[in-house]
Write a protein that holds these residues in place. Structure first.
Motif, PDB file in Angstrom:
ATOM      1  N   VAL A  14      31.505  34.009  24.470  1.00  8.64           N
ATOM      2  CA  VAL A  14      31.185  33.682  24.973  1.00  8.64           C
ATOM      3  C   VAL A  14      30.547  33.113  26.503  1.00  8.64           C
ATOM      4  O   VAL A  14      30.398  32.647  27.506  1.00  8.64           O
ATOM      5  CB  VAL A  14      29.080  34.805  24.904  1.00  8.64           C
ATOM      6  CG1 VAL A  14      28.552  35.127  26.174  1.00  8.64           C
ATOM      7  CG2 VAL A  14      29.524  35.930  24.217  1.00  8.64           C
ATOM      8  N   LEU A  15      30.509  31.231  25.841  1.00 12.10           N
ATOM      9  CA  LEU A  15      30.454  30.775  26.310  1.00 12.10           C
ATOM     10  C   LEU A  15      31.336  30.058  27.245  1.00 12.10           C
ATOM     11  O   LEU A  15      31.204  29.630  28.366  1.00 12.10           O
ATOM     12  CB  LEU A  15      29.227  29.226  25.999  1.00 12.10           C
ATOM     13  CG  LEU A  15      28.355  29.506  25.180  1.00 12.10           C
ATOM     14  CD1 LEU A  15      27.574  27.690  23.722  1.00 12.10           C
ATOM     15  CD2 LEU A  15      27.037  29.276  26.661  1.00 12.10           C
ATOM     16  N   LEU A  16      32.394  30.123  26.349  1.00  9.67           N
ATOM     17  CA  LEU A  16      34.257  29.832  26.652  1.00  9.67           C
ATOM     18  C   LEU A  16      34.293  30.769  28.483  1.00  9.67           C
ATOM     19  O   LEU A  16      34.745  30.374  29.442  1.00  9.67           O
ATOM     20  CB  LEU A  16      34.936  30.209  26.297  1.00  9.67           C
ATOM     21  CG  LEU A  16      35.036  28.646  24.837  1.00  9.67           C
ATOM     22  CD1 LEU A  16      36.159  29.454  24.015  1.00  9.67           C
ATOM     23  CD2 LEU A  16      35.500  27.679  26.120  1.00  9.67           C
ATOM     24  N   GLY A  17      33.655  32.629  28.100  1.00 13.33           N
ATOM     25  CA  GLY A  17      33.806  33.342  29.084  1.00 13.33           C
ATOM     26  C   GLY A  17      32.925  33.181  29.741  1.00 13.33           C
ATOM     27  O   GLY A  17      33.926  32.966  31.474  1.00 13.33           O
ATOM     28  N   VAL A  18      32.080  32.050  30.202  1.00 12.46           N
ATOM     29  CA  VAL A  18      31.215  31.859  31.141  1.00 12.46           C
ATOM     30  C   VAL A  18      31.648  31.298  31.683  1.00 12.46           C
ATOM     31  O   VAL A  18      32.093  30.189  33.613  1.00 12.46           O
ATOM     32  CB  VAL A  18      29.298  31.630  30.600  1.00 12.46           C
ATOM     33  CG1 VAL A  18      28.791  30.810  31.813  1.00 12.46           C
ATOM     34  CG2 VAL A  18      29.092  33.162  30.307  1.00 12.46           C
ATOM     35  N   GLY A  19      32.101  29.800  31.409  1.00 15.35           N
ATOM     36  CA  GLY A  19      32.585  28.483  31.451  1.00 15.35           C
ATOM     37  C   GLY A  19      34.124  29.246  32.473  1.00 15.35           C
ATOM     38  O   GLY A  19      34.491  27.963  33.780  1.00 15.35           O
ATOM     39  N   ALA A  20      34.877  30.184  31.499  1.00 14.72           N
ATOM     40  CA  ALA A  20      35.743  30.548  32.640  1.00 14.72           C
ATOM     41  C   ALA A  20      35.709  31.227  34.272  1.00 14.72           C
ATOM     42  O   ALA A  20      35.956  30.617  35.274  1.00 14.72           O
ATOM     43  CB  ALA A  20      36.942  31.364  31.915  1.00 14.72           C
ATOM     44  N   ALA A  21      34.596  31.945  34.007  1.00 13.07           N
ATOM     45  CA  ALA A  21      34.097  32.680  34.725  1.00 13.07           C
ATOM     46  C   ALA A  21      33.471  31.558  36.152  1.00 13.07           C
ATOM     47  O   ALA A  21      33.961  31.429  37.958  1.00 13.07           O
ATOM     48  CB  ALA A  21      32.849  34.196  34.855  1.00 13.07           C
ATOM     49  N   LEU A  22      32.669  30.124  36.071  1.00 13.57           N
ATOM     50  CA  LEU A  22      32.370  29.714  36.808  1.00 13.57           C
ATOM     51  C   LEU A  22      33.147  29.399  37.289  1.00 13.57           C
ATOM     52  O   LEU A  22      32.979  28.700  37.958  1.00 13.57           O
ATOM     53  CB  LEU A  22      31.008  28.765  36.403  1.00 13.57           C
ATOM     54  CG  LEU A  22      29.506  29.449  35.162  1.00 13.57           C
ATOM     55  CD1 LEU A  22      28.722  28.412  34.773  1.00 13.57           C
ATOM     56  CD2 LEU A  22      29.225  30.587  37.020  1.00 13.57           C
ATOM     57  N   SER A  23      34.546  28.354  36.599  1.00 12.86           N
ATOM     58  CA  SER A  23      35.769  27.805  37.108  1.00 12.86           C
ATOM     59  C   SER A  23      36.464  28.471  37.842  1.00 12.86           C
ATOM     60  O   SER A  23      36.561  28.450  39.077  1.00 12.86           O
ATOM     61  CB  SER A  23      36.121  27.501  36.254  1.00 12.86           C
ATOM     62  OG  SER A  23      35.632  26.573  34.773  1.00 12.86           O
ATOM     63  N   VAL A  96      42.088  27.501  33.762  1.00 11.72           N
ATOM     64  CA  VAL A  96      43.581  28.064  32.735  1.00 11.72           C
ATOM     65  C   VAL A  96      42.987  28.043  31.032  1.00 11.72           C
ATOM     66  O   VAL A  96      43.152  28.317  30.253  1.00 11.72           O
ATOM     67  CB  VAL A  96      44.569  27.069  33.598  1.00 11.72           C
ATOM     68  CG1 VAL A  96      45.787  27.532  32.145  1.00 11.72           C
ATOM     69  CG2 VAL A  96      45.291  28.293  34.439  1.00 11.72           C
ATOM     70  N   TRP A  97      42.613  26.568  31.320  1.00  9.65           N
ATOM     71  CA  TRP A  97      41.932  25.743  29.979  1.00  9.65           C
ATOM     72  C   TRP A  97      41.265  27.134  28.996  1.00  9.65           C
ATOM     73  O   TRP A  97      40.805  27.435  27.626  1.00  9.65           O
ATOM     74  CB  TRP A  97      41.373  24.422  30.120  1.00  9.65           C
ATOM     75  CG  TRP A  97      42.818  23.659  30.226  1.00  9.65           C
ATOM     76  CD1 TRP A  97      44.222  23.503  30.513  1.00  9.65           C
ATOM     77  CD2 TRP A  97      42.839  22.636  30.505  1.00  9.65           C
ATOM     78  NE1 TRP A  97      45.042  22.420  30.276  1.00  9.65           N
ATOM     79  CE2 TRP A  97      43.855  21.162  30.541  1.00  9.65           C
ATOM     80  CE3 TRP A  97      41.249  21.433  30.442  1.00  9.65           C
ATOM     81  CZ2 TRP A  97      44.016  20.631  31.018  1.00  9.65           C
ATOM     82  CZ3 TRP A  97      42.141  19.905  30.888  1.00  9.65           C
ATOM     83  CH2 TRP A  97      42.962  19.560  31.147  1.00  9.65           C
ATOM     84  N   ALA A  98      39.998  27.448  29.979  1.00 10.60           N
ATOM     85  CA  ALA A  98      39.166  27.643  28.675  1.00 10.60           C
ATOM     86  C   ALA A  98      39.632  29.518  29.384  1.00 10.60           C
ATOM     87  O   ALA A  98      38.823  30.378  27.683  1.00 10.60           O
ATOM     88  CB  ALA A  98      38.148  27.993  30.889  1.00 10.60           C
ATOM     89  N   LEU A  99      40.296  29.963  29.951  1.00  9.18           N
ATOM     90  CA  LEU A  99      40.916  31.497  29.249  1.00  9.18           C
ATOM     91  C   LEU A  99      41.813  31.278  27.885  1.00  9.18           C
ATOM     92  O   LEU A  99      41.540  31.858  27.624  1.00  9.18           O
ATOM     93  CB  LEU A  99      41.652  31.691  30.513  1.00  9.18           C
ATOM     94  CG  LEU A  99      40.478  32.489  31.953  1.00  9.18           C
ATOM     95  CD1 LEU A  99      41.405  32.711  33.131  1.00  9.18           C
ATOM     96  CD2 LEU A  99      39.688  33.641  31.535  1.00  9.18           C
TER      97      LEU A  99
END
Length: 124
Positions: A14-23, A96-99
């Motif tokens: 969830v945290l990585l998904g939120v980070g990817a969405a914010l990026s 890209v890194w977060a995804l």
């Protein structure tokens, strides 16, 4: 023990998904601002509203990164400052890194046939 690992993996996903969405959202906003700045830049150059040294030779635009420029005899003038390009590419790299990390969290086991990974195959 398994429930703790599953909860931790879900929280990380969830945290990585939120980070990817914010990026991605940040990169989209920066792209939109840069694109809006470059919309009528060629027309302003042709009308003489943009100052440059010498006579106007050509105008151009690119969509990635969103940029427009006017090339004069003494140099060229662009709509996109260097810091904006740096910010745009940094946000895209972060997304890209977060995804990629999100995909690794959701599928932590290596795919079949990946014998080159440490701990897999003979001789490791």
């Amino acid at each position: 023990m398994t429930n703790i690992r599953t909860a931790t993996a879900r929280r990380r996903a969830v945290l990585l998904g939120v980070g990817a969405a914010l990026s991605l959202a940040g990169a989209g906003v920066v792209y939109g601002v840069l694109y809006a700045r470059s919309l009528d830049f060629a027309e302003r150059c042709e009308r003489g509203l943009v100052t440059g040294s010498g006579q106007l030779l050509e105008t151009g635009a690119s969509w990635l990164p969103p940029d427009a420029w006017c090339r004069f005899e003494g140099g060229s003038v662009s709509t996109t400052p260097f810091w904006a390009l740096l910010l745009f590419y940094a946000l895209m790299t972060t997304a890209v890194w977060a995804l990629t990390a999100l995909a690794r969290v959701r599928h932590p086991h290596p795919l079949l046939g990946a014998e080159w990974q440490v701990g897999h195959g003979q001789g490791w």
